[in-house]
Write an enzyme that holds these catalytic residues in place. Structure first.
Site, mmCIF file in Angstrom:
data_model
loop_
_atom_site.group_PDB
_atom_site.id
_atom_site.type_symbol
_atom_site.label_atom_id
_atom_site.label_comp_id
_atom_site.label_asym_id
_atom_site.label_seq_id
_atom_site.Cartn_x
_atom_site.Cartn_y
_atom_site.Cartn_z
ATOM 1 N N GLU A 40 2.187 -15.715 0.921
ATOM 2 C CA GLU A 40 3.441 -15.933 0.201
ATOM 3 C C GLU A 40 4.564 -16.307 1.178
ATOM 4 O O GLU A 40 5.454 -17.080 0.851
ATOM 5 C CB GLU A 40 3.865 -14.649 -0.531
ATOM 6 C CG GLU A 40 2.892 -14.158 -1.585
ATOM 7 C CD GLU A 40 3.106 -12.676 -1.949
ATOM 8 O OE1 GLU A 40 2.567 -12.264 -2.977
ATOM 9 O OE2 GLU A 40 3.785 -11.929 -1.204
ATOM 10 N N ASP A 227 -1.066 -13.654 -12.289
ATOM 11 C CA ASP A 227 -2.107 -13.201 -13.213
ATOM 12 C C ASP A 227 -1.462 -12.612 -14.463
ATOM 13 O O ASP A 227 -0.380 -12.057 -14.405
ATOM 14 C CB ASP A 227 -3.007 -12.157 -12.529
ATOM 15 C CG ASP A 227 -2.197 -11.077 -11.829
ATOM 16 O OD1 ASP A 227 -1.773 -11.297 -10.676
ATOM 17 O OD2 ASP A 227 -1.953 -10.030 -12.454
HETATM 18 N N1 SAH Z 1 -6.893 -8.987 -2.812
HETATM 19 C C1 SAH Z 1 -5.528 -9.332 -2.504
HETATM 20 C C2 SAH Z 1 -4.688 -8.102 -2.605
HETATM 21 C C3 SAH Z 1 -3.229 -8.345 -2.639
HETATM 22 S S1 SAH Z 1 -2.398 -7.079 -3.466
HETATM 23 C C4 SAH Z 1 -5.483 -10.032 -1.154
HETATM 24 O O1 SAH Z 1 -5.608 -11.254 -1.129
HETATM 25 O O2 SAH Z 1 -5.338 -9.400 -0.089
HETATM 26 C C5 SAH Z 1 -1.423 -7.956 -4.576
HETATM 27 C C6 SAH Z 1 -0.078 -8.427 -4.088
HETATM 28 O O3 SAH Z 1 0.418 -9.291 -5.074
HETATM 29 C C7 SAH Z 1 0.955 -7.318 -3.945
HETATM 30 O O4 SAH Z 1 1.855 -7.612 -2.923
HETATM 31 C C8 SAH Z 1 1.634 -7.287 -5.323
HETATM 32 O O5 SAH Z 1 3.033 -7.075 -5.252
HETATM 33 C C9 SAH Z 1 1.349 -8.646 -5.945
HETATM 34 N N2 SAH Z 1 0.697 -8.657 -7.275
HETATM 35 C C10 SAH Z 1 0.249 -9.790 -7.876
HETATM 36 N N3 SAH Z 1 -0.298 -9.501 -9.089
HETATM 37 C C11 SAH Z 1 -0.187 -8.171 -9.276
HETATM 38 C C12 SAH Z 1 -0.558 -7.273 -10.333
HETATM 39 N N4 SAH Z 1 -1.174 -7.711 -11.435
HETATM 40 N N5 SAH Z 1 -0.315 -5.964 -10.172
HETATM 41 C C13 SAH Z 1 0.293 -5.510 -9.055
HETATM 42 N N6 SAH Z 1 0.668 -6.300 -8.032
HETATM 43 C C14 SAH Z 1 0.447 -7.629 -8.113
#
Ligand code: SAH
Length: 269
Positions: A40, A227
Site C-alpha cells: 500500500e 474485499d
Molecule cells: N495476508 C495479508 C494480510 C494482511 S492483513 C498479507 O498480504 O500479508 C490485512 C491488511 O489490510 C490490514 O492492514 C488491514 O487494515 C487491511 N484489511 C483489508 N481488508 C480487511 C478486512 N476485511 N478486515 C480487516 N482488515 C482488512
C-alpha cells in the site's frame, strides 16, 4: 489580587481554546501518513518522490521505516511499520499502528495525521471493491469487556476530525470504520460491527485514532475496499486478489486528499 479557583479554571480553558483556534488557523505544513503494508505504501512513496530517511528518528533496531519529502507546500512523512523480524511479513494490526503513531507524533510534530490503507467493506452499507472511504467515526469490534462502562471503553467509539469541505469536493464515500486485530470476522465481531452501523473494517484505524486523540493531533482515515465482508468470497482470497489494483485506487485518493490539504489550514478542510 490572587485569582479565585474558578477564575483560574476559566483562564486555563480560555488558553486551551486560544491554542486550539491558533492551530486551526495555521496553514498545514507537516503531515504524517501512516500506512501498514508495504504494497500500500510504495505507490504513495513513488508518487510523492519520497526518500527513505537514513538518520532514523526512531529508536535503534525497530523495523519502522520513515519516507519523507517536500510536495508542493507540504512536508510529507510516510511511516510504514516495516516487517516482522522473524516472519518477514508486514507489521499490520493495532499494536504496531499505535506504537508508530506515538513515536512519529513525538518525533515529527505533524499538523495532521492521515491513516491510509485497505479495508473490508460492507455491501449492505453501499461499499464496492475499489471504493475510497473517509471514516466519520471509529470503534473497536474485538475488545469485549462485559462490565458496565468498561464495555464502552472496550468499544472505544469516537468521532474523528471531519473535513467537510474536502468531502464536498472529492469523490469519497463516508462511513463508520471498525477496527480489530483479525482479518476474518468472528460471530462476536460481526454482532459488534452490526450494532455500530459499520461501513468498513480494518486492523489499524481505531488504534491510530486513539493515539491521535491522546496527543491532540487531528487525524483522518482514508480506506480503499479490497474485499466485501458480507459477500460470498472468502476474505483472505478476495483481499489478495484485489490488493494491487485497489492500492492504485488508494494512491489516487491520497493524492486528491493531499492536493486538497495543500495551502489550507485545518478550519478550511
Ligand atoms: N495476508 C495479508 C494480510 C494482511 S492483513 C498479507 O498480504 O500479508 C490485512 C491488511 O489490510 C490490514 O492492514 C488491514 O487494515 C487491511 N484489511 C483489508 N481488508 C480487511 C478486512 N476485511 N478486515 C480487516 N482488515 C482488512
Amino acid at each position: 489580587m490572587a485569582l479565585h479557583e474558578d477564575q483560574i479554571q476559566v483562564t486555563e480553558v480560555e488558553k486551551a481554546m486560544e491554542t486550539a483556534s491558533t492551530s486551526e488557523k495555521k496553514t498545514i505544513s507537516t503531515i504524517l501518513i501512516i500506512i501498514a503494508m508495504q504494497t500500500e505504501a510504495l505507490p504513495v512513496v513513488n508518487r510523492f518522490h519520497l526518500s527513505e530517511d537514513p538518520d532514523d528518528v526512531f529508536p535503534k533496531g525497530v523495523p519502522w521505516v520513515r519516507y519523507h519529502g517536500i510536495y508542493k507546500d507540504l512536508h510529507i512523512n510516510l511511516i510504514w511499520p516495516g516487517k516482522d523480524s522473524l516472519l518477514g511479513v508486514d507489521n499490520v494490526g493495532t499494536v504496531s499502528a499505535s506504537l508508530v503513531t506515538y513515536a512519529s507524533v513525538l518525533a515529527l510534530k505533524p499538523d495532521l495525521i492521515i491513516n491510509a490503507g485497505t479495508a473490508g467493506g460492507f455491501k449492505a452499507k453501499g461499499a464496492c471493491i475499489g471504493d475510497a472511504f473517509l471514516a466519520s467515526d471509529v470503534a473497536f469490534h474485538d475488545r469485549r469487556i462485559p462490565i458496565p462502562v468498561f464495555d464502552l471503553y472496550g468499544i472505544g467509539a469516537r468521532k474523528v476530525f471531519c473535513p467537510s469541505n474536502m468531502l464536498k469536493e472529492l469523490n469519497l464515500k463516508v462511513g463508520k470504520l471498525s477496527t480489530g486485530d483479525s482479518l476474518d470476522m468472528s460471530p462476536h465481531d460481526e454482532a459488534s460491527i452490526l450494532a455500530n452501523d459499520t461501513s468498513i473494517k480494518d486492523m489499524e484505524g481505531a488504534a491510530v485514532a486513539y493515539v491521535a486523540d491522546l496527543l491532540s493531533v487531528p487525524a483522518i482515515f482514508i480506506k480503499a475496499v479490497t474485499d466485501v465482508v458480507d459477500g460470498d468470497k472468502p476474505t483472505a482470497e478476495e483481499f489478495l486478489q484485489n490488493l494491487v489494483t485497489v492500492t492504485a485506487a488508494l494512491d489516487h485518493a491520497i493524492v486528491q486528499v493531499v492536493d486538497f490539504i495543500n495551502g489550507k489550514c485545518l478550519s478550511e478542510l
